[in-house]
Motif scaffolding. Structure first.
Motif, PDB file in Angstrom:
ATOM      1  N   ALA A 132      -1.875  -4.990   1.449  1.00 44.09           N
ATOM      2  CA  ALA A 132      -1.767  -3.564   1.712  1.00 44.09           C
ATOM      3  C   ALA A 132      -2.356  -3.023   2.960  1.00 44.09           C
ATOM      4  N   TYR A 133      -1.875  -1.818   3.601  1.00 41.79           N
ATOM      5  CA  TYR A 133      -2.641  -1.468   4.728  1.00 41.79           C
ATOM      6  C   TYR A 133      -3.246  -0.205   4.402  1.00 41.79           C
ATOM      7  N   HIS A 134      -4.723   0.061   4.670  1.00 39.34           N
ATOM      8  CA  HIS A 134      -5.291   1.189   4.252  1.00 39.34           C
ATOM      9  C   HIS A 134      -6.029   1.629   5.670  1.00 39.34           C
ATOM     10  N   GLY A 135      -5.868   0.963   6.660  1.00 39.78           N
ATOM     11  CA  GLY A 135      -6.354   1.638   8.091  1.00 39.78           C
ATOM     12  C   GLY A 135      -7.165   0.505   8.901  1.00 39.78           C
ATOM     13  N   ALA A 136      -7.654   1.043  10.080  1.00 34.41           N
ATOM     14  CA  ALA A 136      -8.156   0.115  11.039  1.00 34.41           C
ATOM     15  C   ALA A 136      -9.805   0.071  11.239  1.00 34.41           C
ATOM     16  N   TRP A 194      -5.326  11.448   2.317  1.00 26.29           N
ATOM     17  CA  TRP A 194      -4.092  12.134   3.075  1.00 26.29           C
ATOM     18  C   TRP A 194      -4.320  12.181   4.502  1.00 26.29           C
ATOM     19  N   SER A 195      -3.329  12.085   5.181  1.00 25.39           N
ATOM     20  CA  SER A 195      -3.510  12.209   6.788  1.00 25.39           C
ATOM     21  C   SER A 195      -1.823  12.341   7.264  1.00 25.39           C
ATOM     22  N   LYS A 196      -1.319  11.566   7.982  1.00 22.98           N
ATOM     23  CA  LYS A 196      -0.290  11.618   8.529  1.00 22.98           C
ATOM     24  C   LYS A 196       0.526  12.968   8.749  1.00 22.98           C
ATOM     25  N   ALA A 197       1.458  13.282   7.754  1.00 23.55           N
ATOM     26  CA  ALA A 197       2.399  14.193   7.672  1.00 23.55           C
ATOM     27  C   ALA A 197       1.569  15.686   7.426  1.00 23.55           C
ATOM     28  N   LYS A 245     -10.130  13.419  10.331  1.00 21.65           N
ATOM     29  CA  LYS A 245      -9.042  13.142  11.253  1.00 21.65           C
ATOM     30  C   LYS A 245      -7.964  12.093  10.917  1.00 21.65           C
ATOM     31  N   ASN A 246      -8.327  11.034  10.604  1.00 21.40           N
ATOM     32  CA  ASN A 246      -7.297  10.043  10.597  1.00 21.40           C
ATOM     33  C   ASN A 246      -7.175   9.372   9.046  1.00 21.40           C
ATOM     34  N   GLY A 247      -6.136   8.730   9.024  1.00 18.32           N
ATOM     35  CA  GLY A 247      -5.994   8.176   7.508  1.00 18.32           C
ATOM     36  C   GLY A 247      -7.140   7.295   7.187  1.00 18.32           C
ATOM     37  N   THR A 248      -7.617   6.545   7.996  1.00 15.75           N
ATOM     38  CA  THR A 248      -8.681   5.500   7.833  1.00 15.75           C
ATOM     39  C   THR A 248      -9.936   6.294   7.541  1.00 15.75           C
ATOM     40  N   ASP A 249     -10.368   7.370   8.082  1.00 15.61           N
ATOM     41  CA  ASP A 249     -11.326   8.296   7.635  1.00 15.61           C
ATOM     42  C   ASP A 249     -11.319   8.595   6.418  1.00 15.61           C
ATOM     43  N   ALA A 250      -9.951   8.859   5.860  1.00 17.76           N
ATOM     44  CA  ALA A 250      -9.799   9.367   4.403  1.00 17.76           C
ATOM     45  C   ALA A 250     -10.030   8.169   3.485  1.00 17.76           C
ATOM     46  N   THR A 251      -9.465   7.082   3.741  1.00 18.99           N
ATOM     47  CA  THR A 251      -9.678   6.056   2.743  1.00 18.99           C
ATOM     48  C   THR A 251     -11.165   5.567   2.621  1.00 18.99           C
ATOM     49  N   THR A 252     -11.707   5.711   3.946  1.00 20.88           N
ATOM     50  CA  THR A 252     -13.104   5.280   4.091  1.00 20.88           C
ATOM     51  C   THR A 252     -13.973   6.243   3.094  1.00 20.88           C
ATOM     52  N   ALA A 308      -4.893   2.035  -4.375  1.00 19.30           N
ATOM     53  CA  ALA A 308      -3.670   1.538  -4.511  1.00 19.30           C
ATOM     54  C   ALA A 308      -2.688   2.507  -3.640  1.00 19.30           C
ATOM     55  N   THR A 309      -1.593   2.044  -3.148  1.00 16.85           N
ATOM     56  CA  THR A 309      -0.921   2.906  -2.280  1.00 16.85           C
ATOM     57  C   THR A 309       0.344   3.490  -3.485  1.00 16.85           C
ATOM     58  N   PRO A 310       1.099   4.499  -3.056  1.00 25.94           N
ATOM     59  CA  PRO A 310       1.904   4.989  -4.126  1.00 25.94           C
ATOM     60  C   PRO A 310       3.303   4.194  -4.343  1.00 25.94           C
ATOM     61  N   LYS A 365       4.784  -0.002  -2.709  1.00 29.15           N
ATOM     62  CA  LYS A 365       4.449  -1.112  -1.853  1.00 29.15           C
ATOM     63  C   LYS A 365       5.182  -0.959  -0.647  1.00 29.15           C
ATOM     64  N   HIS A 366       4.414  -0.616   0.415  1.00 29.48           N
ATOM     65  CA  HIS A 366       5.323  -0.359   1.785  1.00 29.48           C
ATOM     66  C   HIS A 366       4.700  -1.398   2.660  1.00 29.48           C
ATOM     67  N   ASP A 367       4.352  -2.571   2.405  1.00 30.25           N
ATOM     68  CA  ASP A 367       3.704  -3.514   3.438  1.00 30.25           C
ATOM     69  C   ASP A 367       4.674  -3.717   4.664  1.00 30.25           C
ATOM     70  N   LEU A 423      -5.735   6.954  -4.701  1.00 24.93           N
ATOM     71  CA  LEU A 423      -4.491   6.751  -4.261  1.00 24.93           C
ATOM     72  C   LEU A 423      -4.492   6.932  -2.810  1.00 24.93           C
ATOM     73  N   ASP A 424      -4.000   5.952  -2.094  1.00 25.54           N
ATOM     74  CA  ASP A 424      -3.772   6.141  -0.591  1.00 25.54           C
ATOM     75  C   ASP A 424      -2.589   6.556  -0.281  1.00 25.54           C
ATOM     76  N   ASP A 425      -2.476   7.899  -0.235  1.00 26.64           N
ATOM     77  CA  ASP A 425      -1.322   8.806   0.049  1.00 26.64           C
ATOM     78  C   ASP A 425      -0.904   8.994   1.481  1.00 26.64           C
ATOM     79  N   VAL A 426      -1.657   8.432   2.367  1.00 28.06           N
ATOM     80  CA  VAL A 426      -1.696   8.779   3.816  1.00 28.06           C
ATOM     81  C   VAL A 426      -0.259   8.632   4.430  1.00 28.06           C
ATOM     82  N   ARG A 427       0.401   7.568   3.897  1.00 22.38           N
ATOM     83  CA  ARG A 427       1.747   7.210   4.646  1.00 22.38           C
ATOM     84  C   ARG A 427       2.871   7.966   3.879  1.00 22.38           C
ATOM     85  N   ALA A 428       2.819   7.917   2.472  1.00 18.46           N
ATOM     86  CA  ALA A 428       3.823   8.734   1.728  1.00 18.46           C
ATOM     87  C   ALA A 428       3.663  10.090   1.477  1.00 18.46           C
TER      88      ALA A 428
HETATM   89  C1  LIG Z   1      -1.124   3.672   3.531  1.00 19.66           C
HETATM   90  C2  LIG Z   1      -2.094   4.107   4.997  1.00 19.66           C
HETATM   91  N1  LIG Z   1      -3.198   4.175   4.713  1.00 19.66           N
HETATM   92  C3  LIG Z   1      -4.223   4.450   5.888  1.00 19.66           C
HETATM   93  C4  LIG Z   1      -3.710   4.226   7.069  1.00 19.66           C
HETATM   94  C5  LIG Z   1      -4.670   4.632   8.165  1.00 19.66           C
HETATM   95  O1  LIG Z   1      -4.163   5.825   8.694  1.00 19.66           O
HETATM   96  P1  LIG Z   1      -4.460   5.994  10.341  1.00 19.66           P
HETATM   97  O2  LIG Z   1      -3.930   5.058  11.179  1.00 19.66           O
HETATM   98  O3  LIG Z   1      -4.312   7.462  10.751  1.00 19.66           O
HETATM   99  O4  LIG Z   1      -6.047   5.842  10.197  1.00 19.66           O
HETATM  100  C6  LIG Z   1      -2.205   4.130   7.127  1.00 19.66           C
HETATM  101  C7  LIG Z   1      -1.607   3.991   8.361  1.00 19.66           C
HETATM  102  O5  LIG Z   1      -0.712   3.674   8.781  1.00 19.66           O
HETATM  103  C8  LIG Z   1      -1.390   4.107   6.143  1.00 19.66           C
HETATM  104  O6  LIG Z   1      -0.275   3.625   6.377  1.00 19.66           O
END
Ligand SMILES: Cc1ncc(COP(=O)(O)O)c(C=O)c1O
Length: 412
Positions: free
Chosen positions: A146-150, A258-261, A118-125, A196-198, A200-202, A231-236
């Motif tokens: 770097a942000y990878h989720g919550a 992947w997630s977001k878009a 469902k969410n980006g955090t699910d995917a990174t986890t 890694a994120t693609p 640096k978008h901190d 690769l954490d491509d959730v944002r980009a």
């Molecule tokens: C690079 C990156 N990874 C993971 C996440 C987590 O995604 P979500 O908020 O959908 O759980 C985000 C959310 O901003 C993100 O930017």
């Protein structure tokens, strides 16, 4: 929409404060910005949004990334409606799960298989779980800041979490291969994944492109130590290159989040992976009540197909370049030195010497008053729905906001 209802946002906030902790929480909590930021929104169409008081904005945040074709895009809405008419949350996935997975495997060269959530955090986890299952190791190299989720393992706030939940993270400095190699050495023989994120978008910082030699170096490092490159491509994801953000560099990750878009606003996320990790992926217990709902999958299939058919990346690049050029001219004309960083379709602007972001906050608030929604410390997002006319409307607002800032500060 000319209809306005002043005071509705304030009254909703008052009611929310009684029934939701703090009235609102998380990254969409307007209380963390200035009072100019509305909390509640009632409508979105294309690249416009309307708040609960009826004020219209050109949307430069795209709901923090998910809106890539624009709000209520007809092709996505039709696909979602057709699926909804048949059913959404059933006893198993719809055929659309297979169609979407096939489309992603065909589109993304590093992908031989797909797992949905469902969410980006699910995917990174989930990606880290696959890497750990494959390697039998625990440690994960992550870039500092770097942000990878919550979830507790990655949330930037430690409230309500334990140190043990983050004990397996080893930090490295982004774009610093020696630093990454040192981190790998520190966790010698125990590294399951390099995350890694693609680029640096901190938050709170200027964005930084990835050094291609660093990306290639991480690939080689992962191979050398037998870890998975994630690769954490959730944002980009889908904004830079539909094949994956590091594909133009010739760097193929083992796993991508992947997630977001992906679903143009519908709740969906995915991990794609290489054949070598298929067996490990199969061993996970990783699931959720809503993960296999068919409507978001139909929306995602329509989103990815539409982006391909209309040349979505080029449209976002065009809109982003027009915005960047306009902002540069306006800042100079009003006597401000600004830095515009990140790819044009995932832009951000900061003011020279504005370490506390005071100017940035004032400018962002003034933009809101002028009908432009953007963010003072997090990158913005362009969509394929931003036409030249929309960008020009946004620029009219940002120009007026620069004028207000000049009246306050007199320039740099
Ligand atoms: C690079 C990156 N990874 C993971 C996440 C987590 O995604 P979500 O908020 O959908 O759980 C985000 C959310 O901003 C993100 O930017």
């Amino acid at each position: 929409m000319s209809h306005t209802t002043p005071g509705r946002d304030a009254s909703l906030r008052e009611r929310a404060a009684k029934v939701v902790p703090g009235g609102m929480y998380g990254h969409l909590n307007a209380a963390i910005f200035t009072p100019a930021y509305p909390q509640f929104f009632v409508r979105g169409e294309g690249c416009r949004q309307w708040d609960a008081d009826g004020r219209e904005y050109v949307d430069l945040m795209c709901s923090w990334g998910p809106m890539i074709l624009g709000h209520r895009h007809p092709a996505v809405e039709e696909a979602a409606a057709a699926q909804r008419a048949q059913g959404d949350c059933l006893n198993g996935p719809g055929p659309v799960m297979v169609e979407l997975a096939e489309l992603m495997v065909d589109t993304i060269p590093s992908a031989d298989w797909v797992m949905f959530s469902k969410n980006g955090t699910d995917a990174t986890t989930q990606a880290l779980m696959v890497a750990r299952a494959a390697t039998g190791r625990d440690k994960v190299l992550v870039a500092h800041g770097a942000y990878h989720g919550a979830d507790p393992w990655c949330t930037p706030s430690t409230a309500g979490t334990t140190a043990a939940e983050r004990a397996d993270l080893v930090e490295y400095p982004y774009n610093d291969l020696e630093g990454a190699e040192a981190a790998a050495g520190y966790a010698d023989g125990e590294v399951a994944a390099i995350l890694a994120t693609p680029f640096k978008h901190d938050s709170f910082e200027d964005q930084e492109p990835v050094d291609p030699a660093f990306a290639r170096g991480l690939r080689a490092l992962a191979d050398r130590i037998g870890a998975a490159l994630v690769l954490d491509d959730v944002r980009a994801g889908f904004r830079l290159d539909p094949r994956g953000s590091w594909e133009p560099l010739g760097v193929r990750p083992d796993l991508t989040a992947w997630s977001k878009a992906m679903g143009n606003g519908y709740a969906i996320a995915a991990v794609t992976g290489a054949d070598a990790l298929r067996g490990a992926a199969q061993t996970l217990y990783s699931t959720g009540s809503f993960w296999f709902s068919a409507v978001p999958m139909a929306a995602a299939k329509a989103t990815i197909e539409t982006l391909r058919d209309i040349g979505g990346v080029a449209l976002m690049e065009r809109a982003g370049a027009r915005l960047r050029e306009g902002l540069a001219a306006q800042a100079a004309a009003h006597g401000f030195t600004v830095r515009q960083t990140g790819p044009v379709q995932i832009p951000w602007l900061s003011f020279e010497g504005d370490a506390t972001l005071e100017k940035g906050m004032h400018w962002a608030s003034a933009c809101l008053e002028e009908g432009v929604y953007l963010h003072p410390w997090h990158n913005w997002f362009m969509s394929a729905a931003h036409t030249d006319a929309d960008v020009d409307r946004a620029l009219a607002g940002t120009d007026a906001a620069f004028a207000k800032l000049r009246a306050r500060y007199g320039g740099d």
